[in-house]
Design a protein around this motif. Structure first.
Motif, mmCIF file in Angstrom:
data_model
loop_
_atom_site.group_PDB
_atom_site.id
_atom_site.type_symbol
_atom_site.label_atom_id
_atom_site.label_comp_id
_atom_site.label_asym_id
_atom_site.label_seq_id
_atom_site.Cartn_x
_atom_site.Cartn_y
_atom_site.Cartn_z
ATOM 1 N N LEU A 240 0.809 -1.211 0.000
ATOM 2 C CA LEU A 240 0.000 0.000 0.000
ATOM 3 C C LEU A 240 0.850 1.271 0.000
ATOM 4 O O LEU A 240 0.444 2.285 -0.573
ATOM 5 C CB LEU A 240 -0.924 0.017 1.227
ATOM 6 C CG LEU A 240 -2.143 -0.903 1.194
ATOM 7 C CD1 LEU A 240 -2.891 -0.831 2.519
ATOM 8 C CD2 LEU A 240 -3.072 -0.537 0.044
ATOM 9 N N VAL A 241 2.014 1.242 0.647
ATOM 10 C CA VAL A 241 2.824 2.459 0.763
ATOM 11 C C VAL A 241 3.223 3.016 -0.602
ATOM 12 O O VAL A 241 2.980 4.201 -0.889
ATOM 13 C CB VAL A 241 4.058 2.216 1.655
ATOM 14 C CG1 VAL A 241 4.960 3.453 1.655
ATOM 15 C CG2 VAL A 241 3.645 1.898 3.080
ATOM 16 N N PRO A 242 3.821 2.219 -1.510
ATOM 17 C CA PRO A 242 4.135 2.795 -2.836
ATOM 18 C C PRO A 242 2.897 3.194 -3.616
ATOM 19 O O PRO A 242 2.932 4.165 -4.384
ATOM 20 C CB PRO A 242 4.914 1.672 -3.540
ATOM 21 C CG PRO A 242 4.585 0.437 -2.801
ATOM 22 C CD PRO A 242 4.343 0.843 -1.391
ATOM 23 N N VAL A 243 1.788 2.465 -3.444
ATOM 24 C CA VAL A 243 0.548 2.853 -4.115
ATOM 25 C C VAL A 243 0.088 4.219 -3.629
ATOM 26 O O VAL A 243 -0.333 5.079 -4.419
ATOM 27 C CB VAL A 243 -0.546 1.785 -3.880
ATOM 28 C CG1 VAL A 243 -1.893 2.270 -4.413
ATOM 29 C CG2 VAL A 243 -0.157 0.476 -4.554
ATOM 30 N N ASN A 244 0.178 4.457 -2.325
ATOM 31 C CA ASN A 244 -0.248 5.741 -1.767
ATOM 32 C C ASN A 244 0.676 6.879 -2.189
ATOM 33 O O ASN A 244 0.219 8.015 -2.389
ATOM 34 C CB ASN A 244 -0.319 5.656 -0.241
ATOM 35 C CG ASN A 244 -1.450 4.766 0.228
ATOM 36 O OD1 ASN A 244 -2.417 4.536 -0.492
ATOM 37 N ND2 ASN A 244 -1.342 4.257 1.444
ATOM 38 N N ILE A 245 1.969 6.600 -2.319
ATOM 39 C CA ILE A 245 2.892 7.626 -2.819
ATOM 40 C C ILE A 245 2.503 8.036 -4.237
ATOM 41 O O ILE A 245 2.448 9.226 -4.578
ATOM 42 C CB ILE A 245 4.340 7.114 -2.781
ATOM 43 C CG1 ILE A 245 4.850 7.047 -1.337
ATOM 44 C CG2 ILE A 245 5.261 8.011 -3.596
ATOM 45 C CD1 ILE A 245 6.262 6.540 -1.215
#
Length: 345
Positions: A240-245
């Motif tokens: 989720l972290v790279p998707v949110n970035i």
């Protein structure tokens, strides 16, 4: 009865948890790509946290205009080579405004990484609460929460974010608003994963024993279910972290995310779309930072998934490693065949 059932298991559970953590770190360290990615992510986080110190060393800040460093006759192009790179401006200056690019890049890391990590925390917390409550509640509670989750999953994230960000007053802090919008709209998939895993764990013997001991739902969830949910939750959170970035960068690029003068990588890309020919570094620097960050987080997430579930092959495990393994297997078969022939002869 409760104490008799669970008291002897506590030391074993603690020892098992410590052993599992050691095995996880050992498996993660054996993956070179994941180790390098973890170092890159740690460096990016350190740069974001130390942004005030780094800009103080340079002697600049991300908000001060330097009109003397731009050529107004050429439309605001920075004066000098490489976009105005000098001892005072390590990466040059921003076209048309003259703001320091290095300062805006490191402060932009604070916003982009901060929004991504904070939104991920919101998604994980909401997904855990809704998923566990649905699985443990059963009946109409499960039906209601599952239908709400289906609605959340069906919502188009970008369209809903654009609509919500467009109607909120500009006085509201945009980084906080972007964090809340992403976190509150995109938690449905986490809830579905948690619910499915919790339903699987409910059927295991140790959870049934805790239930027969008279434990309440909250205590069962905290003591028995959450340790079993750690692996899938951590794995999905790392995705989720790279998707949110990327989502934050896209919203800022579309003009509804972080607003100037607050720096973010997406907002810098928005302002750079008309300068890519005259000042290419203004586009390449934030784009490169986004690329490296998303790539490192993706590789690290894949490494975490493989370390938590060693039976699952890494999606990134292609190329040299596999070729070496295939070559070694071929040599072993050839050696075994030669040995068999010699024995028969």
């Amino acid at each position: 009865m409760s104490e008799a059932l669970v008291a002897p298991q506590a030391p074993e559970a603690s020892a098992s948890g410590a052993s599992g953590a050691r095995q996880f770190w050992r498996r993660l360290r054996t993956q070179r790509a994941a180790t390098v990615a973890a170092g890159v992510v740690a460096l990016l986080v350190l740069v974001a946290l130390a942004a005030p110190l780094l800009t103080a060393l340079e002697g600049q800040d991300p908000f001060t205009y330097h009109p003397a460093l731009i050529d107004s006759a050429r439309g605001g192009v920075p004066v000098g080579s490489l976009g105005g790179v000098s001892a005072d401006h390590w990466l040059g200056v921003e076209p048309q405004t003259g703001r320091d690019l290095f300062a805006r890049l490191v402060y932009g890391a604070r916003v982009s990484l901060g929004v991504a990590f904070a939104a991920t925390v919101i998604q994980v917390l909401l997904g855990l609460v809704v998923g566990v409550a649905a699985a443990l509640g059963g009946g109409w509670i499960d039906q209601v929460l599952s239908r709400i989750t289906d609605i959340i999953v069906a919502l188009p994230l970008m369209i809903m974010s654009l609509a919500l960000l467009a109607i909120v007053p500009q006085s509201f802090p945009r980084p906080v608003l972007v964090t809340l919008v992403i976190g509150l709209i995109a938690w449905g998939s986490m809830a579905k994963i948690v619910r499915a895993q919790t339903l699987t764990l409910k059927g295991l013997d140790y959870v049934a024993a805790a239930r027969l001991s008279g434990w309440g739902a909250w205590r069962i969830a905290r003591r028995e279910l959450l340790p079993g949910l750690a692996a899938p939750v951590i794995t999905y959170a790392s995705i989720l972290v790279p998707v949110n970035i990327s989502t934050e960068a896209a919203l800022s690029f579309l003009g509804v995310g972080v607003k100037p003068p607050t720096p973010s990588w997406g907002q810098m890309l928005t302002a750079a779309d008309v300068w890519y020919q005259a000042a290419p570094q203004y586009l390449l620097l934030p784009a490169g930072a986004l690329f490296v960050t998303v790539l490192a987080l993706t590789v690290l997430g894949d490494g975490v998934r493989t370390a938590l579930d060693p039976r699952a092959a890494s999606r990134l495990g292609v190329g040299t490693g596999r070729r070496r393994a295939a070559l070694a297997a071929g040599k072993a078969k050839a050696t075994a065949g030669a040995t068999a022939k010699e024995g028969s002869a």
